[in-house]
Every structure is written in C-alpha cells, then in structure tokens.
Design a protein around this motif. Structure first.
Motif, PDB file in Angstrom:
ATOM      1  N   ASP A 137     -10.254   0.974   1.801  1.00  0.00           N
ATOM      2  CA  ASP A 137     -10.937   1.639   2.907  1.00  0.00           C
ATOM      3  C   ASP A 137     -12.438   1.695   2.577  1.00  0.00           C
ATOM      4  O   ASP A 137     -12.893   2.609   1.894  1.00  0.00           O
ATOM      5  CB  ASP A 137     -10.362   3.062   3.044  1.00  0.00           C
ATOM      6  CG  ASP A 137     -11.088   3.860   4.102  1.00  0.00           C
ATOM      7  OD1 ASP A 137     -11.963   3.304   4.799  1.00  0.00           O
ATOM      8  OD2 ASP A 137     -10.787   5.063   4.223  1.00  0.00           O
TER       9      ASP A 137
ATOM     10  N   ARG B   3     -13.618  16.074   1.231  1.00  0.00           N
ATOM     11  CA  ARG B   3     -12.680  16.284   0.117  1.00  0.00           C
ATOM     12  C   ARG B   3     -13.052  15.370  -1.057  1.00  0.00           C
ATOM     13  O   ARG B   3     -13.120  15.804  -2.214  1.00  0.00           O
ATOM     14  CB  ARG B   3     -11.244  15.997   0.579  1.00  0.00           C
ATOM     15  CG  ARG B   3     -10.172  16.511  -0.359  1.00  0.00           C
ATOM     16  CD  ARG B   3      -8.793  16.074   0.098  1.00  0.00           C
ATOM     17  NE  ARG B   3      -8.570  14.653  -0.096  1.00  0.00           N
ATOM     18  CZ  ARG B   3      -8.242  14.094  -1.256  1.00  0.00           C
ATOM     19  NH1 ARG B   3      -8.082  14.844  -2.330  1.00  0.00           N
ATOM     20  NH2 ARG B   3      -8.070  12.797  -1.344  1.00  0.00           N
TER      21      ARG B   3
ATOM     22  N   LEU C  86      -8.940   8.647 -10.243  1.00  0.00           N
ATOM     23  CA  LEU C  86      -8.079   9.238  -9.211  1.00  0.00           C
ATOM     24  C   LEU C  86      -7.428   8.164  -8.356  1.00  0.00           C
ATOM     25  O   LEU C  86      -7.221   8.336  -7.159  1.00  0.00           O
ATOM     26  CB  LEU C  86      -8.898  10.202  -8.324  1.00  0.00           C
ATOM     27  CG  LEU C  86      -9.537  11.390  -9.057  1.00  0.00           C
ATOM     28  CD1 LEU C  86     -10.508  12.131  -8.148  1.00  0.00           C
ATOM     29  CD2 LEU C  86      -8.467  12.346  -9.572  1.00  0.00           C
TER      30      LEU C  86
ATOM     31  N   TYR D 287      -0.559   4.601  -0.806  1.00  0.00           N
ATOM     32  CA  TYR D 287      -1.436   5.760  -0.964  1.00  0.00           C
ATOM     33  C   TYR D 287      -0.917   6.938  -0.131  1.00  0.00           C
ATOM     34  O   TYR D 287      -0.740   6.801   1.077  1.00  0.00           O
ATOM     35  CB  TYR D 287      -2.825   5.336  -0.520  1.00  0.00           C
ATOM     36  CG  TYR D 287      -3.939   6.275  -0.853  1.00  0.00           C
ATOM     37  CD1 TYR D 287      -4.068   6.816  -2.125  1.00  0.00           C
ATOM     38  CD2 TYR D 287      -4.892   6.610   0.098  1.00  0.00           C
ATOM     39  CE1 TYR D 287      -5.116   7.666  -2.432  1.00  0.00           C
ATOM     40  CE2 TYR D 287      -5.949   7.453  -0.200  1.00  0.00           C
ATOM     41  CZ  TYR D 287      -6.045   7.977  -1.471  1.00  0.00           C
ATOM     42  OH  TYR D 287      -7.077   8.817  -1.756  1.00  0.00           O
TER      43      TYR D 287
ATOM     44  N   LEU E  14      -0.412   5.040  -7.601  1.00  0.00           N
ATOM     45  CA  LEU E  14       0.144   3.690  -7.518  1.00  0.00           C
ATOM     46  C   LEU E  14       1.367   3.515  -8.409  1.00  0.00           C
ATOM     47  O   LEU E  14       1.279   3.704  -9.626  1.00  0.00           O
ATOM     48  CB  LEU E  14      -0.918   2.656  -7.921  1.00  0.00           C
ATOM     49  CG  LEU E  14      -2.248   2.758  -7.152  1.00  0.00           C
ATOM     50  CD1 LEU E  14      -3.235   1.717  -7.679  1.00  0.00           C
ATOM     51  CD2 LEU E  14      -2.038   2.584  -5.656  1.00  0.00           C
TER      52      LEU E  14
ATOM     53  N   GLY F 181     -11.091   1.458  -6.320  1.00  0.00           N
ATOM     54  CA  GLY F 181     -10.729   2.649  -5.533  1.00  0.00           C
ATOM     55  C   GLY F 181     -11.948   3.558  -5.482  1.00  0.00           C
ATOM     56  O   GLY F 181     -11.896   4.734  -5.838  1.00  0.00           O
ATOM     57  N   ALA F 182     -13.087   2.998  -5.032  1.00  0.00           N
ATOM     58  CA  ALA F 182     -14.402   3.638  -5.222  1.00  0.00           C
ATOM     59  C   ALA F 182     -14.661   4.817  -4.293  1.00  0.00           C
ATOM     60  O   ALA F 182     -15.631   5.555  -4.497  1.00  0.00           O
ATOM     61  CB  ALA F 182     -15.492   2.584  -5.082  1.00  0.00           C
TER      62      ALA F 182
ATOM     63  N   MET G 193       0.845  -1.212   0.000  1.00  0.00           N
ATOM     64  CA  MET G 193       0.000   0.000   0.000  1.00  0.00           C
ATOM     65  C   MET G 193       0.870   1.247   0.000  1.00  0.00           C
ATOM     66  O   MET G 193       1.706   1.415   0.860  1.00  0.00           O
ATOM     67  CB  MET G 193      -0.861  -0.013   1.268  1.00  0.00           C
ATOM     68  CG  MET G 193      -2.320  -0.285   0.989  1.00  0.00           C
ATOM     69  SD  MET G 193      -3.097   1.060   0.130  1.00  0.00           S
ATOM     70  CE  MET G 193      -3.714   2.054   1.465  1.00  0.00           C
TER      71      MET G 193
HETATM   72  C1  LIG Z   1      -8.626   9.988  -4.405  1.00  0.00           C
HETATM   73  S1  LIG Z   1      -9.714   8.713  -3.935  1.00  0.00           S
HETATM   74  C2  LIG Z   1     -10.777   8.606  -5.363  1.00  0.00           C
HETATM   75  C3  LIG Z   1     -12.130   8.053  -5.033  1.00  0.00           C
HETATM   76  C4  LIG Z   1     -13.087   7.876  -6.210  1.00  0.00           C
HETATM   77  N1  LIG Z   1     -12.552   6.979  -7.217  1.00  0.00           N
HETATM   78  C5  LIG Z   1     -13.426   9.207  -6.846  1.00  0.00           C
HETATM   79  O1  LIG Z   1     -12.946   9.485  -7.949  1.00  0.00           O
HETATM   80  O2  LIG Z   1     -14.193   9.976  -6.246  1.00  0.00           O
HETATM   81  C6  LIG Z   1      -8.747   7.226  -4.105  1.00  0.00           C
HETATM   82  C7  LIG Z   1      -9.417   6.012  -3.485  1.00  0.00           C
HETATM   83  O3  LIG Z   1      -8.617   4.861  -3.795  1.00  0.00           O
HETATM   84  C8  LIG Z   1      -8.485   4.054  -2.636  1.00  0.00           C
HETATM   85  N2  LIG Z   1      -7.223   3.304  -2.769  1.00  0.00           N
HETATM   86  C9  LIG Z   1      -5.960   3.789  -2.648  1.00  0.00           C
HETATM   87  N3  LIG Z   1      -5.052   2.808  -2.844  1.00  0.00           N
HETATM   88  C10 LIG Z   1      -5.772   1.681  -3.112  1.00  0.00           C
HETATM   89  C11 LIG Z   1      -5.411   0.335  -3.406  1.00  0.00           C
HETATM   90  N4  LIG Z   1      -4.123  -0.024  -3.460  1.00  0.00           N
HETATM   91  N5  LIG Z   1      -6.398  -0.587  -3.627  1.00  0.00           N
HETATM   92  C12 LIG Z   1      -7.711  -0.200  -3.559  1.00  0.00           C
HETATM   93  N6  LIG Z   1      -8.110   1.063  -3.283  1.00  0.00           N
HETATM   94  C13 LIG Z   1      -7.159   1.988  -3.059  1.00  0.00           C
HETATM   95  C14 LIG Z   1      -8.501   5.046  -1.472  1.00  0.00           C
HETATM   96  O4  LIG Z   1      -8.872   4.418  -0.264  1.00  0.00           O
HETATM   97  C15 LIG Z   1      -9.530   6.072  -1.966  1.00  0.00           C
HETATM   98  O5  LIG Z   1     -10.839   5.713  -1.569  1.00  0.00           O
END
Ligand SMILES: C[S@@+](CC[C@H](N)C(=O)[O-])C[C@H]1O[C@@H](n2cnc3c(N)ncnc32)[C@H](O)[C@@H]1O
Length: 269
Positions: free
Chosen positions: A72, A15, A107, A3, A112, A46-47, A1
């Motif tokens: 998350d 946000r 996003l 992020y 990644l 990554g919803a 991970m």
């Molecule tokens: C910036 S937010 C974007 C949320 C949504 N896709 C949007 O456009 O409104 C990025 C999301 O990706 C999730 N995320 C980050 N790294 C991830 C991973 N390795 N696998 C799954 N989800 C991940 C985060 O927890 C977060 O909810």
C-alpha cells in the motif's frame, strides 16, 4: 496477502504515525550503530508512512539510495524523489531487488505466516557483509498495568483470542534472533524495549486505543467483547492516572557472511 489490519481504516495514517513516534528513535540508533552513513543503499520493507525511509534518506544523502517497499504505497508516493524510490510489492510473493547495504522491516513479520521466507528474501537483498534489521512486537508485556485493571485485561485477552484465528503472531518478537541465525546471518544482536504508556485525560492512550478501535468491529462480531467492555477500556485510558507497558518491541539484527547457505524451500520465488 494476509495482513489483518485494514489499510483503509479512516485513522490508519494517524495510527502508523503514532507507532513511528514511539519507535523511530530506537530504529535510528540501531542503524547508526551498524554504520548507516552517506552513500549506503537501504531498503525498508513494509515501509508504512515512510518515517524510517526519511531517516535513512537523511543519512545516505544524494550519493545513496533508499527503496520503500509496501503493498500500500499511498503514504510513500509523496516521498519519491532522490534518494528515495517506492516499489509497490507484496513481499510474501515477490523477491526484493538486491545489492543493498541494509534491509530493514519493522512491525511487518508479525503479520506474515511466511516471516522466515521474508527474512530469507531480505538476506538475499543485502550484499555480503550487509545488515538485516527486523523489529517486531511480542505481547509478553501487554498485560502490565498499574493499578491493576480488569478493563485492560479483558481487552488484551480478547485480542489474544482474536489473533489465534488469524496469521498475526503475538509472540513474533521473541522468535526473531533465532530466525536470523537460521537464515545464516552472523554477528547477531538483540535489543528489547517496552514503552511506558500513560493515560492522558485529554488524549487518552493513542497507541492502545487506535489499535483497539481498528480491531473493534471484529472483536464485537466474534463476541469476544461487548460495547460496555470497549467503553470501560476507553474510560480507563482517559483517567489521567493509569500507566501500562506497550507490547515488547524486539529489535534484532545480523550481518550476511560472504556465503549464505539456506534451504531452497525458505525462498520466495
Ligand atoms: C504496521 S505497518 C508498519 C509500518 C512501518 N514499518 C512502521 O514501523 O512504522 C505494516 C506495513 O506493512 C505493509 N504490509 C503488510 N503486508 C505486506 C506485504 N505482504 N508486503 C509488503 N508490505 C506489506 C502494510 O501495508 C503496512 O504499511
């Protein structure tokens, strides 16, 4: 991970909702154009707060299925129930379930270092003929502001400096079309959108200000900015006059052909 944004930050939901308000309409228009309809099976990777999941659910109805994947799942769990299900998973280490008509991520890839492998996972998740849609920012437009502002420029340059020591790729957007082609997709399309973001005397400029507030502890501790820089930035975006462009949103999509030939090392297993 890897992020870089703190999911536990006190205003993270607000946000993410602000980003969804800016970009949901464009996402829906692209997916509708690709044929999203009743009965489709979709996955949103990554919803986040689930705003795209809700759009998909409206379109696919009870005949379809929408899978929301995130490390998350806090904001997604309340949405679970036909046709939505939620999977807590890190897509950098776990493959996605398969058989979808549409796999979408917004996003996410920009955060990644293994973006290309995650695209590979999304390609394997869709049926032959299914669509992969990826949307990420490119900071190409992040310095565009009128009137010119030293306060804005200082903060944006500090963020860009910060990103060089993290996995965040501020130029991810421009790379998406070629990544999709390399993943073996066909019928590739691209659309770019730079949102006009005006200063508001009362509300400020939430998209920029919430991102900078999230990153502020790191920007300060690394000495990339001081408190006076942050104060000047917030004053600017409450002046009720200035206007800037957000980073460029690059949306790219492609279709899985009957056979996808990809190198094995690009896979998540
Ligand atoms: C910036 S937010 C974007 C949320 C949504 N896709 C949007 O456009 O409104 C990025 C999301 O990706 C999730 N995320 C980050 N790294 C991830 C991973 N390795 N696998 C799954 N989800 C991940 C985060 O927890 C977060 O909810």
């Amino acid at each position: 991970m890897t992020y870089i944004l703190d999911p536990a930050w006190h205003a993270e939901q607000a946000r993410l909702e602000n980003l969804a308000d800016l970009y949901d309409q464009g996402t829906a228009a692209i997916c509708d154009q690709l044929g999203l309809t009743s009965g489709w099976r979709c996955v949103d990777v990554g919803a986040g707060t689930g705003s795209v999941v809700k759009i998909f659910a409206e379109r696919v109805g009870s005949e379809g299925h929408v899978l929301a994947v995130d490390t998350d799942p806090r904001f997604l769990e309340p949405l679970a129930g036909e046709p939505i299900s939620v999977l807590t998973s890190d897509v950098t280490s776990n493959p996605l379930p398969t058989g979808f008509d549409l796999a979408h991520a917004r996003l996410l890839l920009e955060h990644l270092p293994v973006a290309e492998a995650v695209i590979g996972s999304m390609v394997e998740a869709v049926r032959p003929g299914g669509w992969v849609v990826v949307e990420d920012l490119d900071w190409a437009t992040a310095l565009v502001v009128d009137p010119p502002s030293e306060a804005h420029e200082r903060v944006i340059r500090a963020c860009q400096e910060l990103f060089t020591s993290t996995p965040y790729d501020a130029n991810c957007g421009r790379k998406l079309p070629r990544m999709l082609r390399r993943a073996g997709l066909i019928d590739i399309g691209v659309r770019t959108t730079a949102m006009p973001l005006p200063a508001d005397a009362e509300l400020g400029q939430p998209a920029w200000e919430m991102l900078i507030d999230q990153l502020a502890p790191r920007l300060l501790s690394l000495g990339l900015l001081n408190q006076a820089d942050l104060d000047a930035f917030h004053r600017l975006w409450h002046d009720g006059d200035s206007i800037c462009l957000g980073p460029l949103m690059v949306s790219a999509w492609g279709r899985r052909p009957a056979e996808v030939a990809r190198p094995a090392q690009a896979r998540i297993r």
